[in-house]
Design a protein around this motif. Structure first.
Motif, PDB file in Angstrom:
ATOM      1  N   ARG A   1      10.993  -2.461  -3.097  1.00 11.50           N
ATOM      2  CA  ARG A   1      11.434  -2.174  -1.728  1.00 11.50           C
ATOM      3  C   ARG A   1      12.941  -1.983  -1.673  1.00 11.50           C
ATOM      4  O   ARG A   1      13.446  -1.056  -1.019  1.00 11.50           O
ATOM      5  CB  ARG A   1      10.986  -3.332  -0.837  1.00 11.50           C
ATOM      6  N   ARG A   2      13.699  -2.825  -2.374  1.00  5.76           N
ATOM      7  CA  ARG A   2      15.158  -2.675  -2.415  1.00  5.76           C
ATOM      8  C   ARG A   2      15.548  -1.318  -2.987  1.00  5.76           C
ATOM      9  O   ARG A   2      16.443  -0.639  -2.476  1.00  5.76           O
ATOM     10  CB  ARG A   2      15.789  -3.784  -3.274  1.00  5.76           C
TER      11      ARG A   2
ATOM     12  N   VAL B   1       4.099   1.295   8.958  1.00  2.00           N
ATOM     13  CA  VAL B   1       3.809  -0.092   9.331  1.00  2.00           C
ATOM     14  C   VAL B   1       5.000  -0.662  10.079  1.00  2.00           C
ATOM     15  O   VAL B   1       6.105  -0.121  10.033  1.00  2.00           O
ATOM     16  CB  VAL B   1       3.502  -0.966   8.085  1.00  2.00           C
ATOM     17  N   SER B   2       4.777  -1.783  10.759  1.00  2.00           N
ATOM     18  CA  SER B   2       5.864  -2.465  11.462  1.00  2.00           C
ATOM     19  C   SER B   2       6.707  -3.253  10.465  1.00  2.00           C
ATOM     20  O   SER B   2       6.271  -3.550   9.342  1.00  2.00           O
ATOM     21  CB  SER B   2       5.308  -3.416  12.514  1.00  2.00           C
TER      22      SER B   2
ATOM     23  N   TYR C   1       3.310  -6.740   3.072  1.00  2.00           N
ATOM     24  CA  TYR C   1       3.511  -5.655   2.106  1.00  2.00           C
ATOM     25  C   TYR C   1       4.784  -5.789   1.276  1.00  2.00           C
ATOM     26  O   TYR C   1       5.183  -4.826   0.613  1.00  2.00           O
ATOM     27  CB  TYR C   1       3.531  -4.306   2.843  1.00  2.00           C
ATOM     28  N   ASN C   2       5.410  -6.955   1.315  1.00  2.00           N
ATOM     29  CA  ASN C   2       6.644  -7.147   0.542  1.00  2.00           C
ATOM     30  C   ASN C   2       6.294  -7.425  -0.922  1.00  2.00           C
ATOM     31  O   ASN C   2       6.530  -8.498  -1.460  1.00  2.00           O
ATOM     32  CB  ASN C   2       7.468  -8.291   1.146  1.00  2.00           C
TER      33      ASN C   2
ATOM     34  N   PHE D   1       2.807  -2.141  -3.356  1.00  2.00           N
ATOM     35  CA  PHE D   1       2.631  -1.329  -2.150  1.00  2.00           C
ATOM     36  C   PHE D   1       3.707  -0.251  -2.011  1.00  2.00           C
ATOM     37  O   PHE D   1       3.698   0.503  -1.044  1.00  2.00           O
ATOM     38  CB  PHE D   1       2.627  -2.217  -0.897  1.00  2.00           C
ATOM     39  N   ASP D   2       4.668  -0.213  -2.943  1.00  5.75           N
ATOM     40  CA  ASP D   2       5.738   0.793  -2.906  1.00  5.75           C
ATOM     41  C   ASP D   2       6.418   0.816  -1.532  1.00  5.75           C
ATOM     42  O   ASP D   2       6.596   1.890  -0.931  1.00  5.75           O
ATOM     43  CB  ASP D   2       5.147   2.175  -3.236  1.00  5.75           C
ATOM     44  N   PRO D   3       6.809  -0.358  -1.000  1.00  4.81           N
ATOM     45  CA  PRO D   3       7.292  -0.415   0.384  1.00  4.81           C
ATOM     46  C   PRO D   3       8.685   0.183   0.570  1.00  4.81           C
ATOM     47  O   PRO D   3       9.502   0.211  -0.357  1.00  4.81           O
ATOM     48  CB  PRO D   3       7.301  -1.924   0.683  1.00  4.81           C
ATOM     49  N   ARG D   4       8.942   0.635   1.806  1.00  7.52           N
ATOM     50  CA  ARG D   4      10.217   1.284   2.129  1.00  7.52           C
ATOM     51  C   ARG D   4      10.584   0.975   3.575  1.00  7.52           C
ATOM     52  O   ARG D   4       9.789   1.175   4.486  1.00  7.52           O
ATOM     53  CB  ARG D   4      10.088   2.795   1.942  1.00  7.52           C
TER      54      ARG D   4
END
Length: 413
Positions: free
Chosen positions: A247-248, A336-337, A345-346, A350-353
């Motif tokens: 995520r970072r 997503v919120s 999702y952290n 999940f390839d979060p952004r």
């Protein structure tokens, strides 16, 4: 962990004042923050070429070393200021001299970066104490650094025909890049007609686009430099909110490329986009069409499909909200919120952004640009209105994307 404060943000921004090649005749002023942005764009391209075949852990580790190595190099550069490369290389060749210089730099930086935590400072201390230009991340960063410097060199070369240093400088650039030719992507960058080289040069052109083009400012920031500032802010705030590694990194690269469409439309300020109903949609539709034709299709045709697809993810391509919070599951991208992103999702899988965090950093960078210009004696209604507009936007929602933005902006009163 204490919150990030004004002094750290101003440190990141200070590269907007730092001139490059200032002993040469130049067609325009060249600034450190622009060079750093171009360098990290090139580093990402080389990373994408060289991470194929690596496991997920290795890919993330290499990307993290690249991003943090780039930030450490930038912070180091801000403190030592404009030492000519031959002098710096002589210092670096003497371990004792380089150790003492690094210790002094870290002592100067620590009061401003201590809010990032001891782990971050420890990683920077290790990076500066034992530089290893032969590890994969170090070699990618070095090649990217030389390529970005060489790009600038070609801007000034024709204006300095009498300068006896030019041949030596160009030979050094060529020699170093040839020494890195075993890295995938470097030979293509050296081939001016390749898809990768054309995209790299296209990114470099963002230094020619001035932000706030009708408003006098000191300093006059470019779109390219602004991208690096937003990327750095996004990464540092990601550390503060406890974002996972993937995520970072996604937040950094989203910040680094988020204004790429301005190559095609120039810098259209927000009041214009909001002035006529539907005009923002028209601009977005045009941007996506031009990005497809001039960037994505050309990269894919040149054998760089993965780069094109990753850029689409960073740019929120095809989504209703380009800077929304996104995750990927089963090959599908979903909005997503922030609360769900933070709670559910952290996780790297999940390839979060955090698109909303990048947007906050975008506004914060604009705020600091206006604030700095006013502090430097530039009187402008547009700058005053921009400060008021950004502050007002966060008065009701002073805690946004995990950042206490209200109290942070109050630091600038």
């Amino acid at each position: 962990m204490p919150s990030i404060r004004k002094s750290l943000l101003q440190l990141v921004f200070s590269g907007s004042f730092m001139k490059r090649w200032n002993d040469k005749l130049r067609p325009m002023e060249l600034f450190e923050v622009d060079k750093q942005a171009h360098k990290m764009m090139i580093a990402w391209l080389l990373y994408m070429e060289n991470c194929q075949g690596l496991g997920e852990e290795e890919r993330l580790s290499l990307a993290e070393q690249l991003v943090e190595g780039g930030l450490f190099d930038y912070f180091f550069r801000l403190i030592i200021t404009d030492i000519k490369p031959p002098v710096f290389y002589q210092i670096k060749a003497n371990p004792d001299h380089y150790r003492r210089l690094s210790e002094w730099v870290l002592a100067e930086l620590t009061p401003r970066i201590q809010t990032l935590g001891e782990e971050f400072i420890g990683r920077m201390r290790s990076y500066l104490a034992v530089p290893d230009p032969q590890d994969p991340a170090g070699r990618i960063l070095h090649a990217a650094h030389i390529y970005a410097s060489r790009y600038e060199f070609h801007l000034i070369k024709g204006l300095n025909p009498w300068d006896e240093e030019l041949d030596e400088i160009e030979n050094d650039f060529t020699t170093i890049l040839n020494a890195h030719s075993d890295l995938l992507g470097v030979p293509e960058l050296m081939n001016e007609t390749s898809a990768l080289a054309r995209f790299a040069k296209l990114c470099g052109r963002l230094r020619f686009q001035r932000r706030w083009s009708q408003t006098p400012r000191i300093p006059e920031t470019s779109v390219l430099g602004h991208l690096f500032i937003v990327a750095a802010f996004a990464y540092l705030f990601s550390l503060e909110i406890g974002a996972c590694r993937g995520r970072r990194l996604n937040n950094f690269f989203t910040g680094l490329f988020h204004d790429l469409p301005e190559l095609l439309t120039r810098d259209i300020i927000s009041p214009v986009k909001r002035s006529v109903a539907g005009i923002a949609d028209i601009i977005r539709e045009y941007e996506e069409k031009e990005l497809e034709n001039r960037v994505f299709a050309r990269l894919s045709a040149g054998g760089h499909y993965e780069i094109a697809e990753r850029l689409k993810y960073f740019l929120g391509y095809g989504l209703e909200q380009e800077l929304g919070n996104t995750v990927r599951q089963n090959g599908e991208t979903a909005l997503v919120s922030f609360e769900d992103l933070q709670e559910w999702y952290n996780d790297d899988r999940f390839d979060p952004r955090d698109g909303e965090l990048v947007k906050l950093c975008d506004n914060l960078a604009a705020f600091i640009e206006a604030y700095t210009a006013l502090r430097n004696g530039i009187t402008s209604d547009q700058l005053q209105q921009s400060l008021w507009r950004i502050k007002s936007a966060y008065q009701k929602d002073s805690y946004k994307s995990g950042v206490h933005i209200g109290s942070l902006l109050a630091d600038f009163d």
